[in-house]
Write an enzyme that holds these catalytic residues in place. Structure first.
Site, mmCIF file in Angstrom:
data_model
loop_
_atom_site.group_PDB
_atom_site.id
_atom_site.type_symbol
_atom_site.label_atom_id
_atom_site.label_comp_id
_atom_site.label_asym_id
_atom_site.label_seq_id
_atom_site.Cartn_x
_atom_site.Cartn_y
_atom_site.Cartn_z
ATOM 1 N N ARG A 71 -18.577 26.365 -16.884
ATOM 2 C CA ARG A 71 -19.239 25.708 -15.743
ATOM 3 C C ARG A 71 -18.286 24.716 -15.070
ATOM 4 O O ARG A 71 -18.412 24.420 -13.895
ATOM 5 C CB ARG A 71 -20.553 25.039 -16.160
ATOM 6 N N TYR A 124 -26.016 29.712 10.834
ATOM 7 C CA TYR A 124 -26.531 30.781 9.975
ATOM 8 C C TYR A 124 -27.983 30.458 9.584
ATOM 9 O O TYR A 124 -28.313 29.306 9.303
ATOM 10 C CB TYR A 124 -25.624 30.868 8.749
ATOM 11 N N ASP A 207 -18.204 25.724 9.045
ATOM 12 C CA ASP A 207 -18.428 27.050 8.459
ATOM 13 C C ASP A 207 -17.526 28.022 9.215
ATOM 14 O O ASP A 207 -17.769 28.335 10.376
ATOM 15 C CB ASP A 207 -19.907 27.433 8.582
ATOM 16 N N LYS A 232 -18.287 37.802 2.975
ATOM 17 C CA LYS A 232 -17.934 38.481 4.211
ATOM 18 C C LYS A 232 -16.472 38.950 4.146
ATOM 19 O O LYS A 232 -16.157 39.746 3.298
ATOM 20 C CB LYS A 232 -18.247 37.561 5.396
HETATM 21 C C1 PLP Z 1 -23.484 35.126 5.301
HETATM 22 C C2 PLP Z 1 -23.230 33.767 5.853
HETATM 23 C C3 PLP Z 1 -23.577 32.605 5.125
HETATM 24 C C4 PLP Z 1 -24.274 32.669 3.790
HETATM 25 O O1 PLP Z 1 -23.467 33.213 2.809
HETATM 26 P P1 PLP Z 1 -24.019 33.959 1.487
HETATM 27 O O2 PLP Z 1 -22.779 34.383 0.804
HETATM 28 O O3 PLP Z 1 -24.898 35.078 1.938
HETATM 29 O O4 PLP Z 1 -24.805 32.940 0.710
HETATM 30 C C5 PLP Z 1 -23.276 31.384 5.699
HETATM 31 N N1 PLP Z 1 -22.687 31.283 6.911
HETATM 32 C C6 PLP Z 1 -22.362 32.377 7.638
HETATM 33 C C7 PLP Z 1 -21.733 32.195 8.965
HETATM 34 C C8 PLP Z 1 -22.625 33.643 7.140
HETATM 35 O O5 PLP Z 1 -22.314 34.717 7.872
#
Ligand code: PLP
Length: 417
Positions: A71, A124, A207, A232
């Site tokens: 952890r 998001y 982000d 992604k």
């Molecule tokens: C998919 C996504 C998230 C969330 O990510 P997860 O891996 O699904 O928890 C956050 N921000 C953006 C821009 C995303 O495309």
């Protein structure tokens, strides 16, 4: 001239950086350290590792944090974190079991009751729910702004609520999903600085999932923290959920402390999968970007397409100025308004033969979806209209398939719409 991690390009280092084969029987690839705990050589060593882990003493100059418990740390995570720092030239990185856990850990870690969070809209869906429905339950005040708001509009909104001395974080997502609208990162940094005091630094968190880690490097433009859904582009094969946060040693130290208590670090198997993905990251993203350019150009001239939303088509104006300032690529996300509305959009989506009808993005396979009824169904109708999320909007994430096959597929599906 000698080359090293500072002068070689990240793609040259993704196969080896941070891994010492001699520590793993000479294995060329980092094994999966599927273990919950690590054996100390002596009680003294265990004591010394804990002193550093709990901040009871500073880590020595060349000392690495000893392995204690998965952890807190694990070789697959540490090596992955080291490799991820190279793309953004960050001092440190923390990886998580999802993009959402990276985002929520940062928000919970740095915000306290009474603080104000300034955030861009749209963000998001999961992030917007967490900010609007959950952070507000803990007494955190929020103010939103969009790509159309000027710096003066935003300043006025903060001042008119008397929030100036309470502002703690500016959180942005740029380009915005699904419209590719850009937010000026330099402006965000200026806003944050103008409300920072000696006791309180206003942090800028970005982000960067839509562009990263190749096509935009927010730390260079003044951001303090960069966040990714590694599900992604970084994962890139639609087979793993993960997240990451990057920034200075000091800030990531705080993020890792919070992660230790929330217990939302990624596991060793996820770490291994992402290291494998990183080896081809540049090759995949380059090809995806080239394909996206050709798809976007094709859509531009199609009679059944009303409007294409694509960074490579910006010609002039404020959005183009921001693009030139902070983007290093045009990305692989293309949205377009089909002539008509939901009916025509659905007909298009149902007629695709190669591209898959699915949410998510950044992967080797091309994906198509309908934001208004899928990814952005939770956004209030008024907000949707303001951000340009119409019933006619279709979002494409372009993969590594043969370009002509992709365009053939789009053409035959548009014919049926
Ligand atoms: C998919 C996504 C998230 C969330 O990510 P997860 O891996 O699904 O928890 C956050 N921000 C953006 C821009 C995303 O495309």
């Amino acid at each position: 001239m000698e080359r090293d991690q500072y002068t070689m390009q990240p793609e040259s280092l993704m196969m080896s950086y941070g891994y010492k084969p001699a520590l793993s029987e000479g294995a060329i690839k980092c094994p999966i350290f599927q273990t919950s705990t690590f054996v100390f050589k002596t009680a003294e060593e265990g004591k010394s590792f804990f002193e550093v882990a709990y901040g009871l003493r500073e880590k020595g100059e060349n000392e690495e944090l000893g392995l204690i418990y998965s952890r807190l740390n694990n070789p697959d995570l540490e090596i992955l974190e080291n490799r991820l720092t190279l793309w953004d030239r960050a001092e440190d990185c923390a990886v998580f079991e999802s993009g959402m856990s990276a985002i929520t850990t940062v928000l919970l870690g740095f915000l306290s009751p009474g603080d104000v969070l300034l955030y861009s809209k749209p963000v998001y869906g999961g992030t917007s729910h967490f900010i609007e429905e959950i952070l507000t339950r803990f007494g955190i005040n929020i103010i939103g702004f969009g790509a159309n708001d000027t710096e003066a509009d935003i300043l006025q909104r903060i001042e008119s609520k008397g929030y100036g001395d309470k502002l703690k974080m500016v959180y942005v997502e740029t380009p915005a999903n699904p419209t590719n609208a850009l937010i000026d990162l330099v402006m965000c940094k200026r806003l944050a600085d103008s409300f920072s005091t000696e006791e309180k630094q206003v942090l800028v968190a970005v982000d960067n999932t839509y562009m990263g880690p190749l096509w935009q490097h927010p730390l260079k433009h003044g951001a303090d923290l960069v966040l990714y859904s590694a599900t992604k582009y970084i994962g890139g094969h639609s087979d793993v959920i993960a997240g990451a946060c990057l920034g200075s040693k000091a800030l990531i130290g705080e993020v890792k402390a919070m992660r230790t208590f929330l217990g939302n670090m990624a596991g060793p198997w996820t770490g291994w999968l992402l290291m494998r993905s990183l080896e081809t990251l540049k090759a995949r993203m380059d090809l995806q970007q080239q394909n996206a350019q050709k798809v976007a150009d094709y859509l531009l001239n199609h009679p059944k397409v009303a409007k294409v939303h694509y960074l490579g088509h910006l010609k002039s104006g404020e959005q183009k100025r921001i693009f030139d300032q902070q983007c290093e690529g045009t990305g692989a996300m293309v949205s377009f308004d089909i002539v008509g509305g939901e009916k025509e959009a659905f007909k298009f989506l149902n007629s695709l033969k190669l591209m898959k009808l699915a949410v998510s993005l950044g992967s080797t396979e091309s994906l198509a979806e309908h934001p208004a009824s899928m990814t952005h169904a939770g956004v209030p109708v008024a907000d949707r209209a303001e951000c340009g999320i119409a019933d006619s909007l279709v979002r494409l994430s372009i993969g590594v398939e043969n370009t002509d096959d992709l365009i053939w597929d789009i053409e035959q599906a548009l014919d049926k719409a």
